[in-house]
Design an enzyme around this catalytic site. Structure first.
Site, PDB file in Angstrom:
ATOM      1  N   HIS A 504       0.825  -1.213   0.000  1.00  0.00           N
ATOM      2  CA  HIS A 504       0.000   0.000   0.000  1.00  0.00           C
ATOM      3  C   HIS A 504       0.858   1.262   0.000  1.00  0.00           C
ATOM      4  CE1 HIS A 504      -3.594   2.437   1.285  1.00  0.00           C
ATOM      5  NE2 HIS A 504      -2.633   3.200   1.756  1.00  0.00           N
ATOM      6  N   GLU A 505       1.758   1.352   0.956  1.00  0.00           N
ATOM      7  CA  GLU A 505       2.572   2.564   1.052  1.00  0.00           C
ATOM      8  C   GLU A 505       3.489   2.719  -0.154  1.00  0.00           C
ATOM      9  OE1 GLU A 505       1.809   4.804   3.026  1.00  0.00           O
ATOM     10  OE2 GLU A 505       0.473   3.596   4.263  1.00  0.00           O
ATOM     11  N   HIS A 508       1.771   4.589  -2.908  1.00  0.00           N
ATOM     12  CA  HIS A 508       1.953   6.035  -2.786  1.00  0.00           C
ATOM     13  C   HIS A 508       3.326   6.442  -3.317  1.00  0.00           C
ATOM     14  CE1 HIS A 508      -1.651   7.042  -0.609  1.00  0.00           C
ATOM     15  NE2 HIS A 508      -1.370   6.281   0.426  1.00  0.00           N
ATOM     16  N   HIS A 511       3.426   6.676  -6.961  1.00  0.00           N
ATOM     17  CA  HIS A 511       2.725   7.889  -7.412  1.00  0.00           C
ATOM     18  C   HIS A 511       3.689   9.079  -7.413  1.00  0.00           C
ATOM     19  CE1 HIS A 511      -1.371  10.217  -7.119  1.00  0.00           C
ATOM     20  NE2 HIS A 511      -0.779  10.382  -8.277  1.00  0.00           N
TER      21      HIS A 511
END
Length: 716
Positions: A504-505, A508, A511
């Protein structure tokens, strides 16, 4: 040791106060210049890509560096305002975009350590820094001459601009309007007061919460009381006790969420209740610390701020700048989920209680601190595996390099190489070069995975530096988590939830890394809250793709892959009792909206805060002792200490986006480079340069997000 710190701070403050006057004595000027030049934060880093040099940075350097950054940006803003030439995109909008680079660079480093390594010295610096930054923000937001120049460009030049130039102008103009630039002088003055106080309250909340969690830690006198824990968990409890002063041989640390993962293993029901009570009441005054005064005042000031800007509530103000647009759309979205969720939740609770009664007797009443324990037993019986059994295959290092990095390589063509020459603020951290598929350096990536008393709870991504063609900067990104570190010489083994947290992290991080934007203001993760969680939630989907899973899920001793039957049972169990996870999120989301959907006069007092929470949950049908909010009002850091006020719904909203995108990948080929390239080009690389719904639709082919896919992914 303290004297140099005080001297440097004093000189920096003197520089700030005397920025427009000359020093009378040449020797004094020399002293100031020498001192400021010795501050490593004020000197451009000589490390690769401008990485912060933590081998030289000390806590006493931050305040004077930020003060100097403020001084410089004030001068840069004054230069824009005092420019006698007609306002243009170049001499006003670009000049504004280019201002504050020193402050930006120093602040990025400072706020990293306040969150991840908040020592007493850093906390003291933060108390002084927050008011200074708030004053500067107010000065800029309410600088009428500056706004008039921005507005002139907006009114006269916007139609001739295209692409990122127009988007940058729109964003800057909107920021000024949302900050109150169109208000009367009297309302501007009040807005300044509100902003200062809100910044102070947010800092207070962020400071109180980790202390409250540390104070709520449950001390345990004997190993027998900890029956049910693995040897690794016992070692962690012992280590946590030693690091917190050794009041007892063992210590159970309270994590940031309401439910505590350790409750799934503890056989001792009285100890389970102690842990539960410590978690639930950590900051409501029952155990000493209370944040309700901060909460009530914050909610009231936010409501007043929204009313000053012409909005009915703070929720209306906040949502006006998101994909969702307004509260009606959000509540419609949530109500549909609640309706589908409620029957599943009731059945789930009854099923767990019936299971517990098989061993505890027909009169056993399931309590919230029992739920995880019996659910874990029920899950183990149904799927015939334990968390410890699968943890042996989830060595943190393998998950990172053979899972997270491997998926990024397969999908986006990225490669990673650890480097040991770059200093970090904590010895457990690692740094990696990130190379694009053409072999060119794309980014630097830092990891900080282990919990410690100076780190705030949860997991997050941010950066020391963003990507910008205009600035000529590459992204320097970091991930922070709160995993329990194994004793020296042993591997850190993760739960499945922790594995997906890493993916999940890193979503980011991708991104930020894959950004290909001209302007710093628009690049990377600079998107609305209800879109920013999409890349991270989507990236979780790679954790269970067979090729990726087999590549990282290897036994830490034998290096053999997880047996197929065990893998199948574990993955089938992911949606076991899934109503709980959705329910705790829905409850927290509705709490957030309830607090921010009030007028200023209707905000309850601190004494009424707990009752307001109960009433708010009851009104939406989510008052359930078995499934409490993931974060209760008094320790809801996202909302009171972070940037998610009236925005916590965005996790569910963006999960719908992520589910739709995962469906597209599954249909087109989840690891095909051409699909990854398409997603990278149309979505991940574009920052906030284009309309978000158009980008989503361009990739998925959907005109609107399809929420039914979320329920399917969650097994509901």
């Amino acid at each position: 040791m303290k004297r140099p710190s005080m001297i440097k701070r004093g000189l920096a403050m003197l520089l700030l106060a005397c920025a427009t006057t000359a020093f009378a004595a040449t020797s004094d000027k020399a002293k100031v210049t020498t001192t400021m030049n010795q501050n490593p934060l004020l000197i451009p880093s000589t490390l690769p890509f401008g990485a912060p040099d933590f081998s030289k940075i000390r806590s006493e350097h931050y305040l004077p560096a930020i003060q100097e950054g403020i001084r410089q940006q004030r001068k840069e803003i004054a230069d824009i305002v005092n420019n006698k030439a007609k306002p243009t995109f170049a001499n006003t909008i670009l000049a504004y975009e280019h201002s504050g680079r020193l402050l930006d660079r120093v602040s990025n480093v400072f706020f990293c350590v306040t969150e991840a390594d908040g020592t007493p010295e850093i906390e003291e610096a933060e108390k002084q820094v927050i008011p200074l930054l708030t004053d500067l923000e107010n000065e800029i937001s309410f600088n009428q001459q500056l706004f008039e120049r921005v507005k002139y460009v907006y009114d006269h030049e916007r139609n001739s601009l295209q692409g990122e130039d127009r988007k940058l102008l729109d964003e800057i103009y909107k920021q000024f309007v949302r900050s109150g630039s169109l208000l009367t002088p009297e309302k501007k003055a009040r807005m300044e007061q509100i902003n200062k106080r809100l910044a102070d309250l947010q800092q207070q909340f962020g400071s109180i919460l980790p202390k409250a969690a540390n104070d709520a830690a449950v001390w345990v006198d004997s190993k027998d009381e900890l029956a049910g824990l693995s040897e690794a968990d016992l070692a962690q409890c012992k280590n946590d006790a030693e690091r917190r002063g050794g009041k007892a041989p063992y210590c159970i640390v309270i994590t940031n969420t309401t439910q505590q993962p350790i409750l799934a293993s503890l056989s001792n029901r009285k100890l389970r209740e102690r842990v539960w009570q410590a978690s639930r009441h950590r900051a409501d005054g029952s155990m000493g610390a209370s944040t309700f005064d901060i909460v009530a005042e914050t909610a009231k000031l936010r409501a007043e701020k929204a009313e000053l800007l012409g909005f009915k509530t703070y929720a209306d103000y906040s949502l006006d700048n998101t994909m969702a647009k307004n509260t009606a759309n959000v509540y419609s979205f949530l109500n549909n989920l609640i309706a589908a969720y409620k029957p599943k939740a009731d059945a789930e609770t009854q099923e767990i209680e019936n299971f517990a009664r098989q061993t505890e007797g027909s009169d056993f009443q399931l309590q919230p601190y029992d739920r995880f324990y019996y659910s874990a037993k029920m899950k183990s019986q149904r799927y015939n595996f334990s968390d410890d059994q699968v943890k042996a295959y989830f060595n943190l290092d393998s998950v990172l390099e053979n899972g997270v990095f491997y998926a990024a390589h397969r999908v986006y063509g990225l490669s990673f190489r650890q480097r040991t020459d770059l200093p970090t603020y904590q010895s457990d951290m690692k740094v990696f070069d990130v190379f694009d598929k053409d072999g060119k350096q794309l980014a630097l990536f830092y990891t900080d995975y282990f919990r410690r008393p100076t780190k705030r709870g949860g997991a997050w991504m941010s950066g020391f530096q963003k990507q910008s063609y205009d600035r000529g900067t590459l992204p320097i990104i970091y991930n922070v988590c709160n995993f329990a570190k194994a004793p020296d010489g042993q591997p850190t083994l993760l739960t499945w939830d922790e594995v997906t947290t890493m993916f999940h992290e890193f979503g980011h991080a991708l991104h930020g890394m894959l950004s290909a934007c001209r302007y710093n203001t628009l690049s990377g993760t600079a998107v609305p809250r209800d879109f920013v969680e999409m890349p991270s939630q989507f990236n979780e989907s790679f954790a269970s793709i067979p090729e990726v899973f087999e590549h990282y899920a290897r036994h830490w001793q034998t290096h053999q892959p997880m047996p197929e039957e065990l893998r199948k049972r574990m993955l089938e169990s992911i949606n076991f009792q899934s109503a709980y996870a959705l329910g705790e999120n829905l409850a927290a989301t509705c709490l957030d909206l309830a607090w921010h959907n009030l007028s200023a006069k209707d905000v309850p007092s601190a004494d009424e805060a707990q009752n307001f929470e109960t009433k708010a949950l009851k009104e939406v049908g989510l008052l359930d002792t078995q499934i409490p909010p993931r974060y209760s009002t008094s320790y809801f850091n996202h909302v009171w200490g972070g940037g998610y006020a009236a925005g916590y719904y965005s996790y569910l909203w963006s999960e719908v986006l992520a589910s739709n995108i995962a469906d597209c990948f599954a249909k087109r080929g989840p690891l095909k480079p051409e699909v990854g390239q398409d997603f990278r080009t149309k979505v991940l690389s574009r920052g906030n340069t284009q309309d978000l719904m158009e980008r989503f639709s361009d990739f998925t082919g959907l005109k609107q997000p399809d929420a039914t896919v979320l329920l399917r992914y969650r097994g509901l």
